[in-house]
Design a protein around this motif. Structure first.
Motif, short mmCIF file in Angstrom:
data_model
loop_
_atom_site.label_atom_id
_atom_site.label_comp_id
_atom_site.label_asym_id
_atom_site.label_seq_id
_atom_site.Cartn_x
_atom_site.Cartn_y
_atom_site.Cartn_z
N LEU A 47 0.85 -1.19 0.00
CA LEU A 47 0.00 0.00 0.00
C LEU A 47 0.89 1.24 0.00
O LEU A 47 2.00 1.21 0.53
N ASN A 48 0.37 2.30 -0.59
CA ASN A 48 1.15 3.53 -0.73
C ASN A 48 0.97 4.45 0.47
O ASN A 48 -0.15 4.92 0.73
N GLN A 49 2.05 4.71 1.17
CA GLN A 49 2.00 5.67 2.27
C GLN A 49 1.67 7.05 1.70
O GLN A 49 2.12 7.41 0.62
N LEU A 67 -11.78 1.74 12.10
CA LEU A 67 -10.43 1.72 11.54
C LEU A 67 -9.74 0.37 11.69
O LEU A 67 -8.76 0.10 11.02
N ASP A 68 -10.27 -0.49 12.56
CA ASP A 68 -9.61 -1.78 12.78
C ASP A 68 -10.05 -2.86 11.81
O ASP A 68 -9.48 -3.93 11.76
N GLY A 69 -11.08 -2.59 11.01
CA GLY A 69 -11.55 -3.57 10.04
C GLY A 69 -10.57 -3.76 8.90
O GLY A 69 -9.89 -2.84 8.49
N SER A 114 -12.54 7.43 5.64
CA SER A 114 -11.34 7.49 4.80
C SER A 114 -10.20 7.98 5.68
O SER A 114 -10.41 8.71 6.65
N ALA A 115 -9.01 7.53 5.35
CA ALA A 115 -7.84 7.90 6.14
C ALA A 115 -6.60 7.81 5.28
O ALA A 115 -6.56 7.04 4.30
N ILE A 116 -5.61 8.58 5.66
CA ILE A 116 -4.33 8.55 4.95
C ILE A 116 -3.41 7.58 5.68
O ILE A 116 -3.25 7.63 6.89
N VAL A 172 -1.50 3.70 12.32
CA VAL A 172 -1.15 3.78 10.89
C VAL A 172 -2.01 4.74 10.08
O VAL A 172 -1.71 4.99 8.91
N TRP A 173 -3.06 5.31 10.67
CA TRP A 173 -3.96 6.20 9.93
C TRP A 173 -3.88 7.62 10.47
O TRP A 173 -3.75 7.83 11.66
#
Length: 187
Positions: A47-49, A67-69, A114-116, A172-173
């Protein structure tokens, strides 16, 4: 060699079973193995950071638990679904059900998070499988293919990990955004 924070998950077979839509409990107990949903031929991808990833969920899920899914989508996939919904004059959430084979029994698909991505993670990627429940069967749209992502290890049950260790999803998000799915503006 990967430097993904969830690298260990790709040598633990139960994560790939989940990505395929197979219950690990059924697999390990050698009962009838029934696949429902999941990904056809999951392939490991990086995945792209710095990229934004998307996930549908049902209100009133606890926002911090969303976010944990493991099931996520790239911008390209969410954009394909959005433009299809406009072109076919469908509700965005119904188009998501069609592309991702999301039965009504599983989710209302009424919210999007949505999250980065801020850290190196890998995922299983591929086209979706048929999803079945007792009352429904959903086959993903066949003429326009989209890629689904399953990110293993975002959440690990506490009985198999150190209690004091934070869950991976907690770190991570960033720039997390919650929206109602039917109120989305064009992407």
């Amino acid at each position: 060699m990967s430097n993904a924070l969830n690298d260990i998950c790709f040598v633990q077979p139960h994560w790939q079973l989940i990505a395929k839509g197979i219950s690990p409990e059924e697999w390990f107990n050698e009962h009838n193995i029934i696949s429902s949903g999941g990904i056809n031929n999951p392939t490991r991808v990086h995945l792209n950071q710095g990229h934004r990833y998307y996930r549908f969920f049902s209100n009133p899920s606890k926002p911090e638990k969303v976010l944990d899914g493991g099931w996520w989508l790239s911008f390209d996939t969410i954009n394909t679904i959005w433009h299809y919904s406009i072109r076919m004059e469908l509700q965005f959430t119904y188009a998501a059900r069609l592309f991702l084979a999301l039965p009504y029994d599983w989710t209302r698909v009424d919210r999007i998070v949505s999250a980065i991505l801020t850290s190196p993670l890998d995922a299983y990627a591929g086209e979706g499988n048929v999803a079945k429940t007792i009352t429904e069967k959903w086959t993903p749209v066949q003429n326009i293919k989209v890629t689904q992502l399953y990110i293993p290890g975002l959440y690990v049950k506490r009985d198999v990990r150190n209690e004091s260790m934070p869950q991976l999803y907690e770190s991570v998000w960033k720039d997390v955004r919650y929206e109602y799915a039917n109120n989305r503006a064009p992407l």
